[in-house]
Every structure is written in C-alpha cells, then in structure tokens.
Design a protein around this motif. Structure first.
Motif, PDB file in Angstrom:
ATOM      1  N   PRO A  19      37.182  -8.057  37.175  1.00 14.07           N
ATOM      2  CA  PRO A  19      38.656  -8.208  37.139  1.00 14.07           C
ATOM      3  C   PRO A  19      39.130  -9.511  37.771  1.00 14.07           C
ATOM      4  O   PRO A  19      40.056 -10.135  37.267  1.00 14.07           O
ATOM      5  CB  PRO A  19      39.168  -7.013  37.948  1.00 14.07           C
ATOM      6  CG  PRO A  19      38.048  -6.094  38.108  1.00 14.07           C
ATOM      7  CD  PRO A  19      36.774  -6.820  37.840  1.00 14.07           C
ATOM      8  N   LEU A  20      38.471  -9.939  38.855  1.00  9.00           N
ATOM      9  CA  LEU A  20      38.942 -11.143  39.531  1.00  9.00           C
ATOM     10  C   LEU A  20      38.498 -12.414  38.813  1.00  9.00           C
ATOM     11  O   LEU A  20      39.036 -13.480  39.079  1.00  9.00           O
ATOM     12  CB  LEU A  20      38.464 -11.156  40.992  1.00  9.00           C
ATOM     13  CG  LEU A  20      39.154 -10.128  41.886  1.00  9.00           C
ATOM     14  CD1 LEU A  20      38.557 -10.138  43.278  1.00  9.00           C
ATOM     15  CD2 LEU A  20      40.649 -10.383  41.962  1.00  9.00           C
ATOM     16  N   ALA A  45      50.774  -8.906  35.930  1.00  5.95           N
ATOM     17  CA  ALA A  45      51.908  -8.319  36.641  1.00  5.95           C
ATOM     18  C   ALA A  45      51.615  -6.858  36.994  1.00  5.95           C
ATOM     19  O   ALA A  45      51.895  -6.417  38.099  1.00  5.95           O
ATOM     20  CB  ALA A  45      53.171  -8.411  35.793  1.00  5.95           C
ATOM     21  N   ALA A  46      51.042  -6.147  36.028  1.00  5.44           N
ATOM     22  CA  ALA A  46      50.739  -4.736  36.292  1.00  5.44           C
ATOM     23  C   ALA A  46      49.337  -4.616  36.880  1.00  5.44           C
ATOM     24  O   ALA A  46      48.770  -5.591  37.339  1.00  5.44           O
ATOM     25  CB  ALA A  46      50.841  -3.942  34.986  1.00  5.44           C
ATOM     26  N   ARG A  47      48.767  -3.454  36.874  1.00  3.37           N
ATOM     27  CA  ARG A  47      47.412  -3.265  37.391  1.00  3.37           C
ATOM     28  C   ARG A  47      46.411  -3.729  36.374  1.00  3.37           C
ATOM     29  O   ARG A  47      46.608  -3.574  35.180  1.00  3.37           O
ATOM     30  CB  ARG A  47      47.181  -1.767  37.627  1.00  3.37           C
ATOM     31  CG  ARG A  47      46.814  -1.443  39.032  1.00  3.37           C
ATOM     32  CD  ARG A  47      46.253  -0.049  39.067  1.00  3.37           C
ATOM     33  NE  ARG A  47      44.822  -0.102  38.849  1.00  3.37           N
ATOM     34  CZ  ARG A  47      44.075   0.986  38.821  1.00  3.37           C
ATOM     35  NH1 ARG A  47      44.624   2.150  38.936  1.00  3.37           N
ATOM     36  NH2 ARG A  47      42.781   0.889  38.657  1.00  3.37           N
ATOM     37  N   ILE A  48      45.326  -4.304  36.836  1.00  2.00           N
ATOM     38  CA  ILE A  48      44.276  -4.689  35.891  1.00  2.00           C
ATOM     39  C   ILE A  48      43.415  -3.474  35.622  1.00  2.00           C
ATOM     40  O   ILE A  48      42.924  -2.873  36.538  1.00  2.00           O
ATOM     41  CB  ILE A  48      43.426  -5.850  36.452  1.00  2.00           C
ATOM     42  CG1 ILE A  48      44.303  -7.077  36.616  1.00  2.00           C
ATOM     43  CG2 ILE A  48      42.279  -6.161  35.530  1.00  2.00           C
ATOM     44  CD1 ILE A  48      43.664  -8.185  37.391  1.00  2.00           C
TER      45      ILE A  48
END
Lengths: 362, 298
Positions: free
Chosen positions: B216-217, B295-298
């Motif tokens: 994710p990062l 902006a939201a959750r990954i």
C-alpha cells in the motif's frame, strides 16, 4: 534482586557484535514481573541493541533470553509475546488509528468481535475514545505516542519494550507523559522495559534502573540505590554530578577513616578505609552545606565562591578550595538559611557529614 | 515601483511555460486534429487545403475517411489491440521484474545503492539500436541462449524466439525496465524501516507485512512506474519491427507506414489521435481513482 519470584525475563551472557565492533558483552539481566525497568546509557552503550535483541529485531551472537520460562533467543520477532514501541512510534500512515491498533490482532486473525472489543478497550485505556477514525498525521505528538502504546497493549504482551519513548515529544510535555505512561502501566500490570539516555526520565519512571556502559550493565537496582550508592565512578557521574576525593588512607587516623588527597585535604569517611591503600570517595552536590562560618559537620573546608547560577528552587555554586580543586554544591533556596545573596568571590565553608560520602573503586 | 517590476517579472516567468505549452503541445495537437479531417491529394504536402476559393466559389474539403477506416478496418483495430495488449504485458513484466529489483536496491546498504542504480541504467547510455541488435544476436536460433539450452539438455533443437511475439515482449520489458524501477526505487527507499519492523513486531509474517504495509505504501511508485512504461510502450514501433513478426505489428508501426510510405497523412493523424485518446482516458480514470483512494482508506 528485590523480589523472590521468578523473573519474567531472564537474560544470560548475551553478546552481539556488528562486524568488528562488539556492542554487547555477555549481558545478564533479570527483569521482575510487572516492573518498569529502564536501560539507561549514553548513545553507543548497547542499550538499544539489547532492546532489539529482546524484540527479535537483532540476532544475538551468544547467550540466552528466557521469557516467562521459555527460551526465545532464536524465535523470529513475529513469534515473541514481546512488543516494541518504537522511538518514531512507527504508526502506519495509511491506516486509521483504530486500524493501527487492530494491526497485530488482524495479523494473528483474531475474530472480529474480539478485535473490536480490544480496540475499544485500548482506545479507552489511552484516552483516545472517539479518535479511532483519525489518521496518525491528524494527531498531536502525545496522542501518537498513546496510539503506539495502545497498538502494543492490545497484543497483551508479556513484556512491552519502549525505545526512547519521550524522544519525539516536546520537552514541556515529557513530565506529564511520563506520569501518564506509569499510570497506564500500573493499571495493566504489563512489564515495561524502556530504553533512555535521560537519567531523570529513568529515575522518574522506573522501578529498576540498569545502567549500561560500553555494552555492559554496570549497575542494576532501584533508582534510589543506583543514585545513592553507585558502585563505579561511571555510574556515579552518569547519574547526576559527584565530587570525587582520591587519595591514600591516612595511617593512624581515628578508626582508619581518614583520607589524604594529593592537594592536601583531609577527608573523614563514615567507615574505615583499606589501610595504606589508594581510595576514592564521592559526595553529591546536594548533600553538602554552604555557610559563611564553619559548618561543624564532619568534613569542613573553607573556599571561595567561583560561580553561582540561580535556578529558582535551587542554586548551583562552584566553590574553589585550592588551585587544584573545585567543589560543585547545590543548595535549596528555602526561606531559612544563610545563603541569601551568595556572591562570586565570597569566602564560604563547604561542609558535609561522613555519611554523605560513598566509597568508589580507587 | 519595485513591486511593479517584480510582478512583471513574475508574469514573464508564468508566460514562459505557458508559451512553451501553447507552442509545443496545444498547437501541434490542434494541427494533428485538423490534419485528421483533411482530404488526401497527390501533391506536396499530400493533402488538400480544408477550405479553397476557386472561381468565386468557396469550397470545404473535409473528410471522415480516416475515422471510418480506423474504426472499421480490422487491420487498424487489430493493431490498436496488439499495442494495448503488448503495452499491458510489458507493464506487467516490468512490474514483476522491476519491483523485486527496486526493493533489493532499496534494502541494500546505503553506500551501495547509488552504485546499483548506476549499474542498472548504465546499459541505457549506449544506443538503443545497438542493444536491440545485441538481443537479436542473443536469441536467434544459433545464438548463445539456444546453445545454452541445447548444451544443458533442456531442448533438443533450437526453439524459435526471434521474430515471435515473445521476443517483442522480452525486448520491450528490457527496454522499459528502468522507467519502472526508478520511480519504484524512489518510493521504496523512503519507506521507513521502522514501519516494517513494527509490523513484524506486531506478529505479521513477512508476506503479511508486504501485503499490508510495503505494497500500500509503495502504490504511488507502482502507479507512476506503470504509467511511465505503459504510455510509451503503446506507441512503440521499432522493437516489433526489429524482433517481431507480422502478428506483432503495433499501432505505432502502422502510423509510421501510413505517414512515410503510404503518404496518407489524414489517416496517420487519425491513428495518432486514437492512440492519444486511448492513453489519456485511462490516465484520467487512474488519476481519479488514485486520488479518491488516497483520500479514503487504501
């Protein structure tokens, strides 16, 4: 060890080298269950490596680590019931506060109901109720530290490791955060091992302090014992300031308690000194008295005030006794006493009772 | 006085990139759009003017012939598809090879990282054509690759690699790899080691750490690397020409042929616009998706 019960963590003969540099030399340590133990040392003393070896982030070259009766020296980090709060807090920036706290529970596939219950318990414990949906970057430094703490405590670790827990916080916040951290530890009862280079932090928080120097634990004990009865000169001077008197025992002095220093001072100790041998005595600055007349204490030396720094509650003074010797003296600025308006150049007497002296290796 | 001069300077500094974009991006695109609707002519340039004034009559010579050919002729539709599929496979190949490579460089000791990056981009300082010909030598039937496989006993007769779609993919992945690895490395290198240690400390096994923290990062690097590979790969025409066969003709090759050999400029312009559309639309969608995801959750 103060407690008779079996230690929760027993380290024996732990050694670690990075290349040719030995970082830990046969370190042994018993951590009592439910205590806060501080590993205190300067940078390069090996305290962080010791913490990482306990966490499983560094593989020791030799020695054993027994956690709650089980050898864990070779277990990978993810199999140890030990958790670490990182100096940077290492919060996952892409996860919310609640998801950060739930990370370890998800990794071990805890059922959803248990997970939610534990996250709510942890948020409540660290007083972050209602902030579960926030992102780490939306929190203050103190709040981030509490998320990092909660993220570890939901795992119900046998031992919680804290790497320089105050380093990322503003100085003004630290005292309050230290008290809060101790309060949380008392409530959950988890054994804490914290690494710090700050003696005040170690003494304020810990039940036991392990002073480290050059990869060795040089003294272990309650803060009071380590401060009041240091066993080495390093410990004595690393924890606070100490005035040292080195010299020879004076033959024929009363009860063999006299020490003669090279600069001609005669110091009287509380206990007999080894006859005709080199000896070293130390006295803390706050255990001395400063007066314009002779103090009448067991040891009394006239001198000249050379430096004065007034710090509100305390005054730090440096008094020169002779060209070769200065003494550091701390006096409490109470309403009584004769120290009002201590001035540089003033003639004073510095006195202390023999009991104030600690014997150190010569 | 001073302030006015400063603001004029500021205006000028804004004007320079604006003029640049106008001259080298907006005007050429408008020219290509206009060209796509011209009629062809046997002249130099090989198109009729859009508007003519002959014998007192105004006449408009516009044509949708290019549009019609491109949207109906299977040759062109097939070439577009080949281009997209090849570019997608190239991107996938670059990701599969490039991610571990970037990860390994980012986790190498700090003083060696720059050396590894240099070693990776060093071959790209030589001419692209030389490297492509080197690949032809390597993968031809009597080349070292087939000789090695024969010697080891894995195969009994040379397997044809050169002039197959596989050769196109191989050389394209090789050629575009640095465009993926560099942005990927830039992101992975900044990934704090503490986060990975914290995940392991919280009981996550290496694969779980990778899936929940590393991946994710590193998504921004993955996306920019993929775009940097995919966009030029769609228009690639030299590699299929050199190491591919007739099945691997991509839209870039067709465009080149239409423009230089068939001298059908309007058709070439239409193909160029189609390629542009194929690239811009997914890029916009990707961008939207990515910003909403950030902006939201990954």
């Amino acid at each position: 060890m103060a407690t008779g019960a079996a230690p929760i963590l027993a380290i024996r003969g732990l050694s670690k080298s990075f290349g040719a540099t030995a970082v830990l030399h046969e370190v042994s340590l018993d951590v009592p269950r439910g205590a806060i133990v501080a590993l205190l040392g300067a940078s390069g003393s090996g305290k962080t490596t010791l913490l990482q070896a306990i966490a499983g982030l560094v593989e020791p070259d030799a020695g054993s680590i027994v956690l709650d009766g089980r050898e864990i020296g070779a277990a990978p980090a993810f199999e140890r019931s030990v958790n670490m709060m990182f100096q940077s807090y290492a919060l996952f920036p892409h996860l919310s506060v609640a998801d950060n706290i739930a990370y370890g529970l998800r990794a071990r596939r805890a059922p959803r109901a248990e997970r939610e219950q534990l996250v709510a318990w942890a948020l409540d414990l660290v007083r972050l109720e209602g902030l579960g949906a926030r992102r780490p970057e939306q929190l203050s430094g103190g709040q981030r530290q509490r998320v990092a703490l909660a993220r570890c405590l939901v795992m119900k670790p046998t031992v919680l490791l804290l790497d320089e827990p105050m380093a990322a916080l503003d100085r003004g916040l630290r005292a309050a955060v230290q008290r809060e951290l101790v309060g949380i530890q008392r409530r959950v009862g988890t054994t804490f091992i914290l690494v710090t280079h700050d003696q005040d932090e170690a003494m304020a928080m810990a039940d036991y302090v392990a002073v480290m120097d050059k990869g060795r634990i040089v003294q272990f004990g309650p803060p009071r014992e380590v401060y009041e009865a240091p066993t080495t000169r390093f410990v004595a001077s690393f924890l606070g300031t100490i005035n040292l008197f080195e010299g020879q025992a004076v033959p024929g002095s009363p009860s063999g308690r006299g020490l003669a220093t090279a600069d001609g001072l005669q110091v009287t100790a509380a206990a007999p000194l080894p006859a005709a041998a080199a000896a070293c005595l130390g006295v803390r600055p706050e255990k001395m008295s400063l007066a314009r007349e002779p103090t009448g204490l067991g040891n009394d030396f006239p001198g000249t005030v050379e430096e004065v720094s007034y710090c509100g509650n305390l005054t730090y003074a440096v008094v020169r006794l002779n060209p070769a010797r200065q003494l550091a003296v701390v006096v409490l600025n109470g309403t009584h006493g004769t120290r009002a308006g201590l001035a540089v150049g003033e003639r004073v007497h510095v006195g202390f009772p023999p009991e104030a002296l600690v014997a150190l290796p010569a | 006085m001073k302030r006015a001069r400063l603001s004029r300077l500021e205006q000028l500094t804004i004007l320079i990139p604006f003029a640049w974009l106008l001259a080298f991006l907006a005007l050429p695109i408008l020219a290509v759009i206009a060209l796509a609707f011209h009629e062809i002519a046997d002249s130099i340039p090989p198109v009729q003017p859009l508007v003519s004034h002959v014998n007192g009559h105004w006449a408009v010579h516009a044509s949708l012939r290019g549009m019609q050919i491109v949207t109906t002729d299977p040759l062109y539709i097939g070439a577009f598809r080949t281009a997209l599929v090849n570019a997608a496979l190239t991107t996938l190949g670059c990701a599969l090879v490039g991610f571990p490579l970037a990860y390994a460089i980012a986790r190498a000791p700090e003083r060696r990282r720059n050396l590894y990056v240099l070693l990776m981009i060093l071959p790209f300082w030589t001419s692209f054509l030389m490297r492509a010909y080197a690949w032809i030598g390597l993968i031809r039937d009597s080349g070292p690759l087939n000789s090695l496989l024969l010697a080891v006993g894995l195969i009994h007769e040379p397997i044809p690699i050169l002039y197959t779609p596989a050769a196109v993919l191989l050389v394209m992945v090789y050629s575009y790899l640095p465009f993926f690895v560099l942005p990927m490395y830039a992101v992975l290198e900044k990934l704090p080691a503490d986060l990975l240690a914290a995940a392991a400390d919280l009981g996550a096994r290496p694969w779980h750490v990778f899936r929940t923290v590393t991946l994710p990062l590193s998504l921004p690097g993955l996306v920019s690397g993929a775009v940097l590979v995919f966009v030029p790969a769609v228009g690639e025409y030299v590699i299929p020409e050199l190491v591919g066969n007739s099945d691997s003709v991509m839209i870039g090759g067709i465009l080149w042929e239409e423009f230089f050999q068939n001298r059908d400029w309007p058709l070439a312009a239409t193909i160029a616009l189609g390629t542009l559309g194929l690239l811009v639309l997914p890029a916009l969608v990707l961008r939207r998706w990515f910003t909403s995801m950030a902006a939201a959750r990954i």
